[in-house]
Design a protein around this motif. Structure first.
Motif, short mmCIF file in Angstrom:
data_model
loop_
_atom_site.label_atom_id
_atom_site.label_comp_id
_atom_site.label_asym_id
_atom_site.label_seq_id
_atom_site.Cartn_x
_atom_site.Cartn_y
_atom_site.Cartn_z
N PHE A 53 0.85 -1.19 0.00
CA PHE A 53 0.00 0.00 0.00
C PHE A 53 0.88 1.24 0.00
CE2 PHE A 53 -3.15 2.99 1.49
CZ PHE A 53 -4.27 2.57 0.77
N PRO A 54 0.61 2.21 -0.86
CA PRO A 54 1.51 3.37 -1.00
C PRO A 54 1.36 4.38 0.13
CG PRO A 54 -0.36 3.62 -2.45
CD PRO A 54 -0.51 2.27 -1.79
N SER A 55 1.57 3.97 1.37
CA SER A 55 1.36 4.86 2.52
C SER A 55 2.34 6.01 2.56
CB SER A 55 1.51 4.06 3.81
OG SER A 55 0.59 3.02 3.83
N TYR A 56 3.53 5.81 2.03
CA TYR A 56 4.55 6.85 2.11
C TYR A 56 4.86 7.47 0.74
CZ TYR A 56 5.08 4.91 6.73
OH TYR A 56 4.84 4.48 8.00
N PRO A 64 -2.91 15.21 4.07
CA PRO A 64 -2.93 14.63 5.42
C PRO A 64 -4.07 13.63 5.64
CG PRO A 64 -2.64 17.00 5.54
CD PRO A 64 -2.93 16.67 4.11
N LEU A 65 -5.25 13.89 5.10
CA LEU A 65 -6.36 12.96 5.28
C LEU A 65 -6.09 11.63 4.58
CD1 LEU A 65 -9.17 12.42 6.41
CD2 LEU A 65 -10.11 13.38 4.31
N LEU A 66 -5.54 11.72 3.37
CA LEU A 66 -5.20 10.50 2.62
C LEU A 66 -4.08 9.73 3.32
CD1 LEU A 66 -5.98 8.99 0.07
CD2 LEU A 66 -4.27 10.31 -1.17
N GLN A 67 -3.13 10.46 3.90
CA GLN A 67 -2.04 9.81 4.62
C GLN A 67 -2.58 9.10 5.86
OE1 GLN A 67 0.88 12.38 6.38
NE2 GLN A 67 2.42 10.76 6.43
N LEU A 68 -3.48 9.74 6.60
CA LEU A 68 -4.07 9.12 7.78
C LEU A 68 -4.84 7.87 7.40
CD1 LEU A 68 -4.58 9.34 10.83
CD2 LEU A 68 -6.60 10.68 10.29
N LEU A 69 -5.65 7.96 6.33
CA LEU A 69 -6.40 6.80 5.86
C LEU A 69 -5.47 5.70 5.38
CD1 LEU A 69 -9.17 5.56 5.06
CD2 LEU A 69 -8.81 6.60 2.82
N GLY A 70 -4.44 6.08 4.62
CA GLY A 70 -3.50 5.10 4.08
C GLY A 70 -2.73 4.37 5.16
N LEU A 71 -2.21 5.10 6.14
CA LEU A 71 -1.43 4.47 7.20
C LEU A 71 -2.32 3.61 8.10
CD1 LEU A 71 1.03 7.34 8.10
CD2 LEU A 71 1.57 5.17 7.01
N THR A 72 -3.56 4.06 8.33
CA THR A 72 -4.48 3.26 9.14
C THR A 72 -4.84 1.97 8.41
OG1 THR A 72 -5.35 5.26 10.15
CG2 THR A 72 -6.67 3.28 10.37
N LEU A 73 -5.11 2.06 7.10
CA LEU A 73 -5.43 0.87 6.32
C LEU A 73 -4.22 -0.05 6.24
CD1 LEU A 73 -7.47 -0.65 4.60
CD2 LEU A 73 -6.66 0.63 2.63
N ASP A 74 -3.05 0.52 6.04
CA ASP A 74 -1.81 -0.25 6.00
C ASP A 74 -1.62 -1.02 7.30
OD1 ASP A 74 0.77 -1.17 5.55
OD2 ASP A 74 1.69 0.77 5.91
N ARG A 75 -1.75 -0.33 8.41
CA ARG A 75 -1.58 -0.96 9.72
C ARG A 75 -2.65 -2.02 9.96
NH1 ARG A 75 -1.19 3.27 14.08
NH2 ARG A 75 0.96 3.28 13.43
N SER A 76 -3.88 -1.77 9.52
CA SER A 76 -4.96 -2.73 9.72
C SER A 76 -4.74 -4.00 8.90
CB SER A 76 -6.30 -2.11 9.34
OG SER A 76 -6.57 -1.01 10.15
N LEU A 77 -4.30 -3.86 7.66
CA LEU A 77 -4.07 -5.04 6.83
C LEU A 77 -2.94 -5.90 7.35
CD1 LEU A 77 -4.57 -3.60 3.24
CD2 LEU A 77 -5.96 -5.33 4.36
N VAL A 78 -1.85 -5.26 7.76
CA VAL A 78 -0.72 -6.02 8.32
C VAL A 78 -1.13 -6.66 9.65
CG1 VAL A 78 1.63 -5.84 9.20
CG2 VAL A 78 1.01 -4.68 7.09
N GLY A 79 -1.89 -5.93 10.47
CA GLY A 79 -2.38 -6.50 11.72
C GLY A 79 -3.31 -7.68 11.50
N LEU A 80 -4.18 -7.58 10.48
CA LEU A 80 -5.07 -8.69 10.15
C LEU A 80 -4.26 -9.90 9.69
CD1 LEU A 80 -7.93 -9.77 9.77
CD2 LEU A 80 -7.92 -8.75 7.49
N ALA A 81 -3.23 -9.66 8.89
CA ALA A 81 -2.38 -10.77 8.43
C ALA A 81 -1.69 -11.44 9.62
CB ALA A 81 -1.35 -10.26 7.43
#
Length: 142
Positions: A53-56, A64-81
């Motif tokens: 996911f292109p978080s960075y 900033p809103l897209l970065q917050l959404l991206g990093l949260t989604l990134d963290r959630s997907l890795v946490g789910l895995a």
């Protein structure tokens, strides 16, 4: 980054996933065992998507809103895995059958695993103390 790092709501998904693992093992272990192969592939897919996911990326960081959404989604997907891999491990815990399970059961990795959480708990205070010792302040703007 302060908005993403410190508040509990920004870290809710890994906490919820951590609470979901014992629930799934206790109430739905047989259902999970029947879908074990699908569970592994779903975990691998979540990990790959989370890491790709292109978080960075520069266009994500600029908004900033897209970065917050991206990093949260990134963290959630890795946490789910990670949650899925823990579920898989718990369902296959009886005998380490393959090389990966034998490697992860090695005493040296088990010792490192026992140290990870205490290091996680104390890393931020240690960084603040080191920052104060080196720069004389804990404010990064000075």
């Amino acid at each position: 980054m302060d908005t993403l790092y410190y508040p509990t709501w920004a870290r809710a998904s890994p906490i919820v996933l951590g609470l979901l693992i014992p629930f799934m093992i206790h109430f739905h272990a047989e259902w999970l065992r029947r879908r074990k192969r699908h569970l592994h592939w779903f975990g691998v897919a979540c990990l790959v998507l989370g890491l790709l996911f292109p978080s960075y990326a520069s266009e994500v960081i600029a908004n900033p809103l897209l970065q917050l959404l991206g990093l949260t989604l990134d963290r959630s997907l890795v946490g789910l895995a990670v949650g899925i891999f823990i579920l898989s491990w718990e369902l296959n815990q009886l005998k380490p059958a393959n090389v990966v399970q034998r490697l992860l059961s090695h005493w040296a990795l088990a010792m490192c695993g026992r140290l990870v959480y205490p290091v996680y708990l104390f890393h931020l205070p240690m960084v603040a103390i080191a920052f104060f010792a080196v720069f004389g302040t804990t404010k990064p703007s000075r």
